[in-house]
Design an enzyme around this catalytic site. Sequence first.
Site, short mmCIF file in Angstrom:
data_model
loop_
_atom_site.label_atom_id
_atom_site.label_comp_id
_atom_site.label_asym_id
_atom_site.label_seq_id
_atom_site.Cartn_x
_atom_site.Cartn_y
_atom_site.Cartn_z
CE LYS A 101 -4.47 -1.26 2.05
NZ LYS A 101 -4.21 -2.83 2.03
CD GLU A 123 -11.98 4.11 2.02
OE1 GLU A 123 -11.53 5.71 1.63
OE2 GLU A 123 -11.65 3.96 1.83
CB SER A 390 -0.24 -7.84 -1.34
OG SER A 390 -1.10 -9.15 0.41
C1 LIG Z 1 -5.03 -4.08 1.76
C2 LIG Z 1 -4.38 -4.86 1.22
C3 LIG Z 1 -4.39 -6.23 0.44
C4 LIG Z 1 -6.06 -6.03 -0.29
O1 LIG Z 1 -5.98 -4.79 -1.36
P1 LIG Z 1 -5.84 -4.98 -2.99
O2 LIG Z 1 -6.36 -3.88 -3.38
O3 LIG Z 1 -6.70 -6.16 -3.18
O4 LIG Z 1 -4.84 -5.05 -2.91
C5 LIG Z 1 -4.02 -7.72 0.07
N1 LIG Z 1 -2.55 -7.17 0.99
C6 LIG Z 1 -2.18 -6.61 1.79
C7 LIG Z 1 -1.19 -7.28 2.80
C8 LIG Z 1 -3.61 -5.44 2.05
O5 LIG Z 1 -2.84 -4.82 3.03
#
Ligand SMILES: *Cc1c(COP(=O)(O)O)cnc(C)c1O
Length: 406
Positions: A101, A123, A390
């Site tokens: 993010k 938000e 992610s």
């Molecule tokens: C917020 C988050 C997601 C989901 O958000 P996407 O917009 O679908 O990528 C996935 N993995 C992590 C670690 C997150 O913090």
Amino acid sequence: MIQIINSYGLHPTTQPDADGLYGEFGGKIGHPQLAKALAELEVGFHEIIKNDDFISEMKRLRETYVGRPSPIYHAKRLSEHCGGAQIYLKREDLNHTGAHKINHCLGEVLLAKKLGKTKVIAETGAGQHGVALATAAALMDVECEIHMGVVDIKKEHPNVSRMKILGAKLVPVSEGAGTLKEAVDSAFVAYLNDIENSMFAIGSVVGPAPYPEMVGYFQSVIGHEAREQFLATTGSLPNKVVACVGGGSNAMGMFSGFLDDETVEKIGVEPAGEGLDTPNHAATMTKGVKGEIQGFKCYVLLDDEGQPAQVHSIASGLDYPGVGPQHSYLKDSQLATYEAVTDEECLDAFMALSRLEGIIPALESSHAVAYAMKVAKDMSPQDTILVNLSGRGDKDIDYVLEKIKL
Ligand SMILES: *Cc1c(COP(=O)(O)O)cnc(C)c1O
């Protein structure tokens, strides 16, 4: 790097038409007052990504602040355990703040500054977006106001503390269920009341145009880096790239590096929660219908009254009843496929990666790992799967220990 950034908008999947549409999905539906602000943002965004100063500032921050490029790692023990394809991980969990993010939050706050805004408003559900935005805002000396449901504030205490320490103003929202949906409404009202000085900073590839394009653009660094790194390490492209999908930003980031590669199968993984035949899931692509949510058209899960449904996932970052318009378009044009894994499969993958590789993944990311583990065993040892990891799982450890007694 400069070329990487500028090449992004050239693909039809990542660049919408003048109405903000990808095929029939996306658009700019909504409040008339908002239309002017969105138009301003769109012009500002398109100007800024052609500006050399902006590009080199982004590049500097990515390298020296976030720690990019994030490495690609061959998960040998996990691959051996599954007995089939080789699994590689793109380590977005190693970014500063522990997830992908930060990639778009840096971009959004930098853009807000260039547009002369003094404040960003957003938000947050689980608090991940709030923390990443508060981080970028602290770095760039911009005010940050985060709206969060009171139920989420109780649940996500460490992230609330982080935001406060980073200097963000936290606005508790007690209306309705006191969760993400009410927080969105509250943040939106605050934004409309201060539209001249502030910018709304969305946390995924959702919302009206230009947000999906903008967030996707800032995340595309993942896929462009990954493609180059994967070629350099293995001499070829992966057979499959896999990423979890909530709103879809980390998946769009990863996929956008491989959109011109027809041989690379792109798979988004959604939460099947407690099962697709129960109401407790958030598998928007698998079970949803075409509809509208928060100012744009996409696949969406609706309740009996035709409103966005209350959805469930063990991973709070994935429990969103809509999905980005680019993904809706990719699904219908069969350029990507979408699969779902359950809470239970997610927990198994969480433990497997922790025990076999010493990497504790976020529960969100564990969905992508779970899918890779499932399909790897039916592939040959020469085949490869690239998983976008992610984020890291530090935020999830207490919750997991409640579910799994160790
Ligand atoms: C917020 C988050 C997601 C989901 O958000 P996407 O917009 O679908 O990528 C996935 N993995 C992590 C670690 C997150 O913090």
